[in-house]
Write an enzyme that holds these catalytic residues in place. Structure first.
Site, mmCIF file in Angstrom:
data_model
loop_
_atom_site.group_PDB
_atom_site.id
_atom_site.type_symbol
_atom_site.label_atom_id
_atom_site.label_comp_id
_atom_site.label_asym_id
_atom_site.label_seq_id
_atom_site.Cartn_x
_atom_site.Cartn_y
_atom_site.Cartn_z
ATOM 1 N N ASN A 144 0.438 -1.526 0.424
ATOM 2 C CA ASN A 144 -0.427 0.219 -0.264
ATOM 3 C C ASN A 144 0.655 1.078 -0.459
ATOM 4 O OD1 ASN A 144 -3.635 -0.963 0.082
ATOM 5 N ND2 ASN A 144 -1.356 -2.263 1.908
ATOM 6 N N GLU A 145 0.877 1.792 -1.525
ATOM 7 C CA GLU A 145 2.197 2.607 -1.441
ATOM 8 C C GLU A 145 0.993 4.152 -0.704
ATOM 9 O OE1 GLU A 145 4.971 2.610 -1.043
ATOM 10 O OE2 GLU A 145 5.655 0.855 -3.157
#
Ligand code: F6R
Length: 612
Positions: A144-145
């Protein structure tokens, strides 16, 4: 919770998981969310030990992995599928049907449906009981950037540039790192009943502090865990080093104002308000939570001078000690005049990049310097380099007077490269050749730093030769080889790195080999007189207050160092990155009120004589 190393907390976590695993039944299996990467490796090793030695069975365990690169075959050496089998599943009795890992081979148009199904499966098993996480330097959990929302579901995501750079060594170059991945969402992770995030080593320090103490924000997805009812961060002391209680302990309670603490606090204050040390006034101290240091040590004037002198005394153009000088305030002793200096470099380029200028000075100042390349570094060399060599050799060997053996060697290398393909594991003749290519470059680089031909040695530590990044295991032979070289060279001074690196990293293992070799050899007479200096890599350079020896470089010296780094052509070493770091050190010193240098290489003194 912060621990001295990763082993004990990983053991405790495995015990916690084992209790839940033992309580699982076919009707109510234990559902665990798993991460890949270095951080959970000690935890997986402990689970395997519990299975082998204490009969812990995984038959009623259901697992869901966080993520997988998109576009990688399952058997690709860097696929998370392969990683999980190598690191855990192949060594315990999991039921294959209970293992769930996002499928990286799925067609883009089918990804959405696949992700929905992944979520449905998690729900069908009643949700995740325990979710294991690591944290990336972008603050990602799973993949989850930055920008991932709190309620994001399992989905396809584009990897951040920093994440791809961090994976570059594993994939032999950033351009080989996949651009996309399938990841559980933050929302999926937040639904887990209990979450444990593991983080070890210096590289995690800054992002961890931001995630734990900063605002909850979608630019750091790990910060969302502040909102989880049962999330624990288990970290080692180096990963915890940027938390306020460690970075600025005087802000959270009374401290003992040792000289080291004063240096740390005053440098912090000077930086915070943008003043050189000697210009700080009483109000600056009072208004920034440091009134008690004035009470203990007189006014700002005295405190400033004390710290200014400490900083001043770290600067030396004589890293091996200055002959005939009073050395009571110098980083190194003047005697013996000619020191035996051993510089350890985990991969051949590391020492030149971090301390090429210091190496040159040590040689110039008459010390007997030996550069020890601990590993061959062959994993860094691109296929193209090996192919180039093999092609040239084949051309030469096929001349008017053919050299059949050389011809056959060149063809074997070419054949092996074709066979393994772009992402395949290098067979040992290819690794050997790549190692030789890097050796040649290391010799040139050492020569560019002034070292004589025999002054560079290659240990080729066995743990590296049989491993891959993140999957190395130190062995007795590695320690043996390091001990032999110490016993032979009996150094007065050692330079090394890896003391605070992530424990499964190559640098950390090289340092461990040194530490354990020292424990064996360290009762020799030489050890009592030996000083150990550590240097750091680019991920987490020494902070100003941590520097015990600052070696300035003139513009010409810096240029010579860059020239030495450029010799490492086959691994495309970025010499400007090294220059920027050294220049930043100099700018920092300058802004604290020290002399203005072009660049500075920095070192920390190992706290006691023996590296422990
Ligand atoms: C891996 C994952 C990532 C890693 C993170 C830290 O499945 O989801 O979030 O946990 O990148 O990686 P390491 O532990 O290698 O530093």
């Amino acid at each position: 919770m912060a621990y001295a190393d990763s082993l004990e907390p990983s053991r405790q976590l495995a015990e916690e998981a084992a209790l839940l695993i033992r309580a699982a039944t076919p009707e109510k299996p234990f559902v665990i969310g798993l991460a890949t990467g270095s951080s959970p490796v000690p935890f997986y090793r402990e689970l395997i030990r519990l299975h082998r030695e204490e009969g812990l069975s995984f038959r009623h365990v259901v697992s869901f992995n966080l993520d997988e690169y998109h576009g990688l075959r399952r058997d690709h050496p860097e696929s998370y599928h392969r990683f999980m089998h190598d690191q855990l599943f192949d060594h315990v009795d999991m039921v294959p049907g209970n293992i769930h890992i996002p499928d990286g081979t799925i067609r883009t148009e089918d990804v959405y449906e696949f992700c929905q199904e992944y979520e449905r499966k998690i729900d069908a098993f009643g949700g995740i009981d325990l979710q294991i996480l690591g944290i990336g330097r972008t603050g990602h959990i799973g993949f989850n950037e930055p920008g991932s929302a709190l309620d994001s579901p399992t989905r396809m995501i584009a990897l951040d540039r920093l994440t791809r750079r961090d994976a570059a060594a594993d994939f032999l170059g950033e351009s080989n790192v996949p651009r996309f991945a399938i990841t559980m969402g933050v929302g999926t992770i937040m639904k887990a009943r209990r979450v444990v995030l593991l983080a070890w080593g210096e590289n995690k320090a800054e992002i961890l502090a931001a995630a734990v103490e900063g605002q909850v924000t979608d630019t750091i997805s790990a910060s969302f865990l502040q909102l989880h009812g049962d999330a624990t961060f288990i970290v080692d002391e180096t990963a915890a080093s940027c938390l306020t209680r460690n970075r600025c302990p005087w802000l959270v309670g009374p401290v003992h104002w040792s000289s080291g603490m004063m240096r740390k606090a005053v440098v912090w204050l000077a930086r915070k308000i943008g003043k050189p040390v000697l210009k700080l006034v009483d109000e600056d101290y009072n208004e920034n939570g440091m009134a008690d240091v004035l009470a203990e040590h007189g006014g700002a004037y005295d405190v400033n001078i004390g710290v200014f002198n400490q900083l001043q005394h770290t600067i030396t153009g004589w890293p091996g000690g200055k002959p005939g000088a009073d050395d009571s305030h110098r980083p190194e002793r003047a005697l013996p005049l000619r020191k035996r200096v051993v510089v350890f470099s985990p991969e051949p380029q590391d020492a030149v990049v971090a301390m090429g200028g210091t190496l040159e000075r040590l040689v110039e100042q008459g010390h007997e310097v030996t550069l020890i390349c601990q590993t061959s570094g062959n994993l860094r060399v691109a296929d193209m380099e090996a192919r180039k060599f093999a092609t040239i050799l084949e051309d030469i060997a096929s001349g008017s007077q053919p050299w059949p053996e050389q011809q056959s060697y060149a063809r074997t290398i070419q054949g092996l490269l074709d066979e393994k393909g772009e992402f395949g594991v290098d067979p040992s003749p290819v690794r050997h050749l790549k190692g030789l290519i890097l050796r040649g470059e290391a010799r040139d680089a050492a020569e560019a730093c002034g070292l004589a031909e025999g002054a560079i040695r290659f240990l080729d530590l066995p743990f590296y030769e049989s491993g891959r990044y993140r999957r190395f295991h130190l062995r007795a032979e590695d320690i043996e080889a390091t001990a032999t070289v110490l016993a032979e060279l009996r150094p007065h001074q050692i330079f090394a790195t890896g003391d605070v690196a992530e424990p499964t990293s190559l640098q950390a293992l090289c340092f461990r080999a040194l530490r354990e070799a020292w424990a064996r050899e360290g009762n020799g007479e030489w050890a009592g007189h030996c000083r150990v200096w550590v240097y750091r890599g680019k991920e987490r350079p020494l902070a100003d207050h941590e520097i015990d020896m600052a070696v300035p470089l003139s513009p010409i010296q810096l240029e010579r160092k860059l020239n030495a780094i450029r010799k490492f052509q086959s691994i495309r070493q970025d010499e400007w990155e090294a220059a920027t770091l050294n220049q930043k050190n100099a700018a920092n010193y300058d802004s604290l009120g020290m002399a203005e240098y072009e660049a500075i290489e920095s070192f920390q003194r190992w706290p006691s004589a023996a590296p422990k």
